[in-house]
Enzyme design. Sequence first.
Site, PDB file in Angstrom:
ATOM      1  N   ASP A 290       0.858  -1.173   0.000  1.00 15.20           N
ATOM      2  CA  ASP A 290       0.000   0.000   0.000  1.00 15.20           C
ATOM      3  C   ASP A 290       0.907   1.239   0.000  1.00 15.20           C
ATOM      4  O   ASP A 290       2.134   1.150   0.135  1.00 15.20           O
ATOM      5  CB  ASP A 290      -0.957  -0.016   1.207  1.00 15.20           C
ATOM      6  CG  ASP A 290      -2.177   0.881   0.969  1.00 15.20           C
ATOM      7  OD1 ASP A 290      -2.136   1.744   0.066  1.00 15.20           O
ATOM      8  OD2 ASP A 290      -3.181   0.741   1.691  1.00 15.20           O
TER       9      ASP A 290
HETATM   10  C1  NOJ Z   1      -3.992   3.985   0.263  1.00 11.72           C
HETATM   11  C2  NOJ Z   1      -5.161   3.044   0.360  1.00 11.72           C
HETATM   12  O1  NOJ Z   1      -5.101   2.316   1.563  1.00 11.72           O
HETATM   13  C3  NOJ Z   1      -5.261   2.071  -0.799  1.00 11.72           C
HETATM   14  O2  NOJ Z   1      -6.471   1.380  -0.690  1.00 11.72           O
HETATM   15  C4  NOJ Z   1      -5.133   2.787  -2.103  1.00 11.72           C
HETATM   16  O3  NOJ Z   1      -5.248   1.874  -3.173  1.00 11.72           O
HETATM   17  C5  NOJ Z   1      -3.801   3.508  -2.149  1.00 11.72           C
HETATM   18  N1  NOJ Z   1      -3.751   4.473  -1.064  1.00 11.72           N
HETATM   19  C6  NOJ Z   1      -3.540   4.211  -3.472  1.00 11.72           C
HETATM   20  O4  NOJ Z   1      -4.305   5.339  -3.606  1.00 11.72           O
END
Ligand code: NOJ
Length: 769
Positions: A290
Site C-alpha cells: 500500500d
Molecule cells: C492507500 C489506500 O489504503 C489504498 O487502498 C489505495 O489503493 C492507495 N492508497 C492508493 O491510492
Amino acid sequence: MKFLFCIILSVFAMGMTAGHPHTGSKKDKEPEMNKYINNLIRQMTVEEKIGQLNLISIDGSVMTGPVTESATGERIAKGEVGALLNIMSPPKIRELQDAAVKNSRLGIPLLFGMDVIHGYNTVFPISLGLSATWNPESIEKAARISAIEASAQGVCWTFSPMVDISYDARWGRVAEGNGEDPYLSSEITKAYIRGYQGDLTQNDQIMACVKHFALYGAPEAGKDYNTVDMSRMRMFNEYFPPFEAAVKAGVGSIMTAFNDVEGVPAAANEWLLKDILQQRWSFNGLIVSDWDAVREMTVHGIGDLQEVSARALNAGLDMDMASQGLSGTLKKSLAEGKVKISDIDNACRRVLEAKYKLGLFNNPYKYCDTTRVSTDIFTAAHREEARRIAAESFVLLKNDKELLPLGKKGTIAVIGPLADNKPNMLGTWSFGANLYSPVSILEGLQQQVGNHVTILHAKGSNLTYDKELEDRVSLNWGTLYKHFDRDNRTDEQLEAEALEIAGRADVIVAVMGEAAEMAGEGASRTNLDIPDAQKDLLKKLKATGKPVVLLLCAGRPMTLTWENENIDAILNIWFPGTEAGLAVADVLFGDKEPEGRLTMTFPRSVGQVPMRYNYRQTGRPPHADGRIVPYVTGYIDETHLPLYHFGYGLGYTSFKYGEVMLDKKEIDAKGTVTASIEITNTGNRSGSEVVQLYIRDIVGTVTRPLKELKGFKKIRLEAGERKVVSFTIDAEMLKFYNNRLEHIFEPGEFEVMIGANSNSVSSSIFRLL
Ligand code: NOJ
C-alpha cells in the site's frame, strides 16, 4: 565518429529490446510468456530490475499520502520506474508511456494504476451499497463498466476490490468493503474480478488488485491503520476467505495492508505473502504494497529504510507503492548480501508478467486509444445501469403504515443539507468523476413527478455544527472535494426556512446523514449518529406532526435508534453515485421497490461495536429475545441485540415463509441434502426477496458460530404467487478451519436455517455421518 557510434549502439539496442511477443494458443501461452520474460530478464541490469519494482506517483496525480519524489521522463528513460498511479490525464499517460517505450534502453512499458473503486466517470453506489444488492451480476456489471471507462483513459490496473471483512462501523473504510460476511464477500469478490479482468487480451479489461492483505478491517478500537491481533483460526475462517476466492478467480495482483499481523507489518510479512499467498494458495501474481507502507515500517519501528526494504523483498513483496524504499536501497542490500539477486529477479518477473498478461509488450499503447474517450465514457447506457443498480442497493429500514411508496400527488418538502448536493452523492473514492455530474436528490424528484406534485425545498442545516471537523475531513483529500458546502445563513435562519416549508407540505422527505468523506480512508468515527446539526433539525421536523421519510446517506452502519422509534419511514441510500436523484425517485414513488438487504449489522449504540451476526457461542449466551439479564454476555444498560440485523431490509410487499423441508435427515461425506422452503408473496404487488440460507454446526471440536451464511437466492414473486426455493448442501459447505488450521468438516448435527434475514429464519436439522 560519435554519430556512427550512436547508430551502432541503437541497432544493437534494437536487437536487445523487449520486442513483440508471439501470441500463441492458450495452451502454449505460459511457456511462451516464460521464454519471453526470461529472455528480457537476461538483458536487464540490476538497476533496471529494481526499477521495475518501483510504483510512483507524480505531481498532479491524486495522492493519498505525501509524495516523496516526482517522476520525470528521464527517470523513466533510465528504467527507474515500473509503474505509475492515479494519473487522470490520458495525454500524460501517453507521454509517460512514450518515455518508457521509446527512450528507455529495453523499451519496457509502464503499468498505470488507479483507485477505480465503484466506478470511474459513471459512479455506482459505494462498495458497501453495491454489496447490499446481494446481486453478483449487478456488481460484475458495475466493475465491467468501470473497466471500460478507466481503460479508455489509459488505466490498465485498478486497486480494487477491497474485500476486508469488518465488524466495526467506526472504521471508515467499511464504506469500501463488501460487509461482514466471508461467504457473501467471496461471491462479490469473484464478481468484481470477472467484471474488471474478463479476458485481459481486450483493451477494455483491466487488471484487478484485491486488497488489503490482511486483517486491515480489524484495527483495534476501529482506528484506521491501527494494530491488529487475532488468532490464526479466526483469520482463516473469517478474514481470509474473500482473498482466497480472489486468488482462485485469477486476480492479477494483491495489495498488502498497512497494519502489522502478529507483530510484522503486512508488507514484510513472510508468513502472509509466502506461506499463505504463494504456497498455500499458489498465487503467482503481483504483490504490491500500500501507499508508502514500505517506508512506514521504519515508523512501525522494525528497522531503517534499507532494512525494511530488504525484509519486504525477502518476504515476497514485488512492488513498492510510493515510498521508493526498494528502488533506493536494494542495490546496496544486494552488495552487502542482505538480499539475493534471485529474489530481485522473481519480483521483477512478476511485474513483467503482469505487463505481459495485459498485452503491453504487444502493444504498449493498448490503453491509449484516444478515440474511446469520446465514445466509451459516461454513456447513456452506463448511466442507466448506474441508476438501476443504485435503486437495487437501497435498503428500506422502516416503513410505518406503508408510508412508502409515496403517491405522486400533493406537496412534498424536501429538506436537508444532502437534498440538493451533488458531490456528496458520489461517496468516497470517486476522483475520476466530475463532482457536479450527479443528479441531486431534489433534481431527480423534480424530474420524475412532473406537474402533479409541488416540491418545496430547504437546506435546513449545515452538515455539522463543527466547522473544525469539516475542515479536517476536507484536508484529508486536499482541494479535491468540496463536500461541506457551508451556508452563509445562521443555523436559526436555515431551520426557520425548513420549518416554514414543512408546515405547507403533506409529507416531509429529510435527506440527511454523513458527508461522503466522513466515511472512507482515514475517516474513523467514535459517534455513529447522524450529525447533531441534522438530527436537531430532524427532531423539529418530527414535531410538526407531518409524516417524515428519512433518506439516509451513509458510508457505514449508523446508530438510528431514535430515528427508528420516531421517524415513519427510513430508506438507507448509502452514497448512490451518478444517478442518485433518479434512482431515489424510482424507489420513493414505487416505480421500483427497495431490494437492498444489509450486509453489515446496524448497532443500537456505538458501545455495541464491533458487532456481527455470526458470533461464536459463549458459555453464557445472552437471552435470545434481547432482554437484559445479569451474568451473561452483554451489557447492563443496553440489549445485546442490534437495531437492524445482517440481511435485513423491507420491500413494498410482504412474504410468508413456510417450514424448511429437508429431503434427507442424514448424509455421508459424499452425499447432499436439499433444503427447500415455500415462499408466498402475501402483499398486493410484485416484489423481490433475498432468500438466505444459514447453517449452524451444532457441536464442534472448537466453538462454532451460531449461524453462518452459506447461500442466497434473489427471487421475484407476483402478488399472491408462491415459489419453492431450494439449496443443495454438501459436506464441502460444512468445512471450517480448526485450531490446527486444518480445513475439515466434522460429523454430527447441523441446523439448516432459511429466511428473510439472519434473525428471521425457520430451521430443521440433519446429521452428517
Ligand atoms: C492507500 C489506500 O489504503 C489504498 O487502498 C489505495 O489503493 C492507495 N492508497 C492508493 O491510492
